[in-house]
Write a protein that holds these residues in place. Structure first.
Motif, PDB file in Angstrom:
ATOM      1  N   ASP A  57       2.274  15.422 -50.447  1.00 51.46           N
ATOM      2  CA  ASP A  57       3.040  15.813 -49.271  1.00 51.46           C
ATOM      3  C   ASP A  57       2.366  16.987 -48.583  1.00 51.46           C
ATOM      4  N   THR A  58       2.208  16.884 -47.273  1.00 53.01           N
ATOM      5  CA  THR A  58       1.547  17.942 -46.515  1.00 53.01           C
ATOM      6  C   THR A  58       2.395  19.206 -46.505  1.00 53.01           C
ATOM      7  N   THR A  59       1.734  20.331 -46.323  1.00 50.45           N
ATOM      8  CA  THR A  59       2.417  21.621 -46.395  1.00 50.45           C
ATOM      9  C   THR A  59       2.193  22.506 -45.175  1.00 50.45           C
ATOM     10  N   GLU A  60       1.174  22.229 -44.385  1.00 46.47           N
ATOM     11  CA  GLU A  60       0.840  23.127 -43.268  1.00 46.47           C
ATOM     12  C   GLU A  60       1.568  22.704 -41.996  1.00 46.47           C
ATOM     13  N   PRO A  61       1.909  23.673 -41.141  1.00 45.15           N
ATOM     14  CA  PRO A  61       2.701  23.368 -39.939  1.00 45.15           C
ATOM     15  C   PRO A  61       2.001  22.373 -39.016  1.00 45.15           C
ATOM     16  N   ILE A  62       2.813  21.581 -38.337  1.00 47.01           N
ATOM     17  CA  ILE A  62       2.290  20.665 -37.325  1.00 47.01           C
ATOM     18  C   ILE A  62       1.754  21.494 -36.157  1.00 47.01           C
ATOM     19  N   PRO A  63       0.560  21.204 -35.651  1.00 50.67           N
ATOM     20  CA  PRO A  63       0.001  21.970 -34.538  1.00 50.67           C
ATOM     21  C   PRO A  63       0.939  21.993 -33.331  1.00 50.67           C
ATOM     22  N   GLU A  64       0.962  23.125 -32.649  1.00 54.06           N
ATOM     23  CA  GLU A  64       1.916  23.330 -31.560  1.00 54.06           C
ATOM     24  C   GLU A  64       1.705  22.363 -30.399  1.00 54.06           C
ATOM     25  N   VAL A  65       0.470  21.968 -30.159  1.00 56.22           N
ATOM     26  CA  VAL A  65       0.225  21.027 -29.068  1.00 56.22           C
ATOM     27  C   VAL A  65       0.993  19.728 -29.300  1.00 56.22           C
ATOM     28  N   ILE A  66       1.241  19.397 -30.548  1.00 57.61           N
ATOM     29  CA  ILE A  66       1.951  18.170 -30.895  1.00 57.61           C
ATOM     30  C   ILE A  66       3.459  18.380 -30.842  1.00 57.61           C
ATOM     31  N   THR A  67       3.941  19.468 -31.439  1.00 54.82           N
ATOM     32  CA  THR A  67       5.388  19.711 -31.436  1.00 54.82           C
ATOM     33  C   THR A  67       5.910  19.998 -30.031  1.00 54.82           C
ATOM     34  N   SER A  68       5.098  20.625 -29.204  1.00 53.61           N
ATOM     35  CA  SER A  68       5.546  20.920 -27.835  1.00 53.61           C
ATOM     36  C   SER A  68       5.731  19.624 -27.049  1.00 53.61           C
ATOM     37  N   ALA A  69       4.883  18.627 -27.305  1.00 53.82           N
ATOM     38  CA  ALA A  69       5.034  17.336 -26.630  1.00 53.82           C
ATOM     39  C   ALA A  69       6.314  16.643 -27.078  1.00 53.82           C
ATOM     40  N   MET A  70       6.630  16.744 -28.368  1.00 48.59           N
ATOM     41  CA  MET A  70       7.875  16.144 -28.864  1.00 48.59           C
ATOM     42  C   MET A  70       9.088  16.884 -28.299  1.00 48.59           C
ATOM     43  N   SER A  71       8.979  18.191 -28.213  1.00 47.79           N
ATOM     44  CA  SER A  71      10.081  18.977 -27.660  1.00 47.79           C
ATOM     45  C   SER A  71      10.328  18.623 -26.197  1.00 47.79           C
ATOM     46  N   LYS A  72       9.254  18.483 -25.444  1.00 51.22           N
ATOM     47  CA  LYS A  72       9.380  18.139 -24.031  1.00 51.22           C
ATOM     48  C   LYS A  72      10.034  16.775 -23.859  1.00 51.22           C
ATOM     49  N   ARG A  73       9.624  15.800 -24.687  1.00 50.17           N
ATOM     50  CA  ARG A  73      10.203  14.461 -24.605  1.00 50.17           C
ATOM     51  C   ARG A  73      11.672  14.493 -25.013  1.00 50.17           C
ATOM     52  N   SER A  74      11.976  15.293 -26.000  1.00 48.46           N
ATOM     53  CA  SER A  74      13.350  15.413 -26.459  1.00 48.46           C
ATOM     54  C   SER A  74      14.244  15.997 -25.362  1.00 48.46           C
ATOM     55  N   GLN A  75      13.769  17.056 -24.724  1.00 49.56           N
ATOM     56  CA  GLN A  75      14.543  17.684 -23.649  1.00 49.56           C
ATOM     57  C   GLN A  75      14.743  16.734 -22.477  1.00 49.56           C
TER      58      GLN A  75
END
Length: 460
Positions: free
Chosen positions: A99-117
């Motif tokens: 199982d991975t342990t390091e944070p997801i890069p922000e460029v990826i999470t920001s895209a998911m956040s934008k789509r979610s909003q």
């Protein structure tokens, strides 16, 4: 005086509360009553009715009963949890489950956040999407991983992960299909085959299931099976870089595999979940091999590249050239399975997948992969310095360590008990894994360094 004689019995006023006041006025402190004749009294315990559990008239799937114990990784978690109360002050480090342990890069999470909003707006809202995945993501997968290989975006089926697709593929092939697996290999291939009814009973002495062709992969054959000794099977599960051994097949080896499948009329299910960890000239896709589109399909995942083990996003490639015996395209049947069993990957997650494949996202994923590869180097150097034979690690996030003559579960228990580090016993991946343990490179750097310090202390 005999109990059968008439006697007077005094009942004190303290007992009168149990008696009706109309019969025994409270002001009479003492009352004389004639006694009755008493015989022998025997107390008999009446058993309570046993609680009966309601049962339906539905028989259990007999294939489920064939499965041995629990699935490997929940069993490891169970043993870890049993270890914790015994050593409440210890710091347990997990290098077992991948199982991975390091944070997801922000460029990826920001895209998911934008789509979610955007889903909270009329303009940005969307409901059910295409079961096969959004077209921009499918196109990006083709251009990123399969450029120049003759794969079209219509060949791509976006999913919630490679593991889920393995089970959907088993439904596609059905209970009559015969399978071959690398030995050792990822347990989901075998367990899903058992559940589907493709196998015989578990053979305890051989530690394998009947009707499965186990293709032994060990240091002596370079972790690639001797295909001249492999019996024909309908479906060949093949993972490269391999989980658990960490070995990646060469171009020559995969050419042999494709030819073997053609000679036998088999279909290869090629698991490329760790392809981005390859750092030399070994193939990253089975479709780099000429003729592979006629005998192979490929599963892949964002899990170990972008930290999507919890987010869940993967894909399967089914070339239109891949046909069943009657000439019917495999992709058409798989499309029917997908449309029946799946409503498509989350639109928010797919936005993250598309961001992964942008130039900035690919660079971020390479950094994540590079971090875990550095962890693998640290683990490999540690066991090499202790004199062990060590495999994998160079092109994969797994290090395969040999403990000759020892039980894998015994080594697992020894390491957990004496170092408080969780690893994975090799025998959990098949009989060919006996005598090995798998050490995962997925971990925070401080934890990996501390685990290696403990390994040195134990085996110095």
């Amino acid at each position: 005086m005999s109990l059968t004689q008439n006697i007077s019995t005094s009942i004190s006023s303290s007992s009168s509360s149990f008696l009706a006041y109309s019969v025994f006025p409270y002001r009479n402190r003492d009352v004389s009553l004639p006694s009755k004749n008493f015989g022998t009294c025997r107390c008999v315990a009446i058993p309570q009715e046993e609680k009966t559990t309601y049962k339906t008239n539905v028989s259990r799937n007999a294939n489920m009963a064939k499965l041995q114990a629990g699935y490997l990784f929940p069993e490891i978690a169970r043993r870890r949890n049993a270890h914790l109360p015994k050593y409440p002050d210890s710091k347990v480090i997990s290098l077992g489950i991948g199982d991975t342990t390091e944070p997801i890069p922000e460029v990826i999470t920001s895209a998911m956040s934008k789509r979610s909003q955007a889903l909270s707006t009329l303009q940005g809202y969307s409901g059910y999407g295409a079961e096969q995945g959004e077209k921009p993501l499918r196109a990006a997968i083709v251009s990123t991983f399969y450029g120049g290989l003759g794969i079209d975006e219509d060949d791509i089926f976006v999913s919630d992960g490679a593991k889920c697709d393995i089970s959907r593929l088993q439904v596609l092939f059905g209970s009559e299909a015969t399978i071959a697996v690398q030995d050792p290999s990822y347990p989901a291939y075998v367990d899903s085959s058992v559940i589907m009814g493709q196998t015989g009973l578990y053979q305890k002495d051989a530690e394998k299931y009947g009707n499965i062709e186990y293709m032994r992969c060990n240091p002596e054959n370079g972790f690639f099976p001797d295909l001249s000794k492999v019996c024909r099977a309908d479906i060949i599960f093949f993972c490269s870089p391999n989980n658990p051994t960490g070995s990646a097949a060469t171009r020559e080896q995969l050419t042999q595999l494709v030819q073997f499948a053609k000679d036998n009329g088999s279909i290869i299910v090629y698991d490329s979940a760790y392809a981005m960890y390859i750092s030399d000239d070994k193939p990253r896709s089975i479709f780099e091999i000429p003729g592979a589109k006629e005998v192979a399909l490929e599963t892949a995942s964002f899990s170990k590249y972008a930290g999507f083990t919890g987010v869940r996003l993967g894909w399967t490639v089914v070339p239109k050239e891949l046909l069943f015996l009657d000439g019917f395209p495999v992709a058409k049947d798989f499309n029917r399975i997908v449309c029946t069993c799946f409503n498509g990957a989350s639109n928010v997650v797919q936005a993250g997948g598309l961001a992964c494949l942008s130039p900035e996202g690919r660079n971020a994923m390479q950094k994540v992969v590079g971090f875990y590869k550095e962890n693998a180097d640290i683990i490999m150097d540690t066991f090499n310095s202790l004199g062990f034979n060590v495999y994998g690690g160079r092109n994969a996030p797994y290090v395969w360590v040999h403990f000759p003559g020892r039980s894998s579960w015994d080594v697992f228990s020894e390491i957990l008990e004496k170092t408080h580090v969780v690893t994975t016993p090799g025998s959990g991946f098949g009989p060919g894994g006996e005598g090995f343990i798998r050490v995962s490179a997925f971990g925070h750097r401080d934890n990996v360094l501390e685990a290696c310090r403990r390994f040195k202390q134990l085996y110095k």
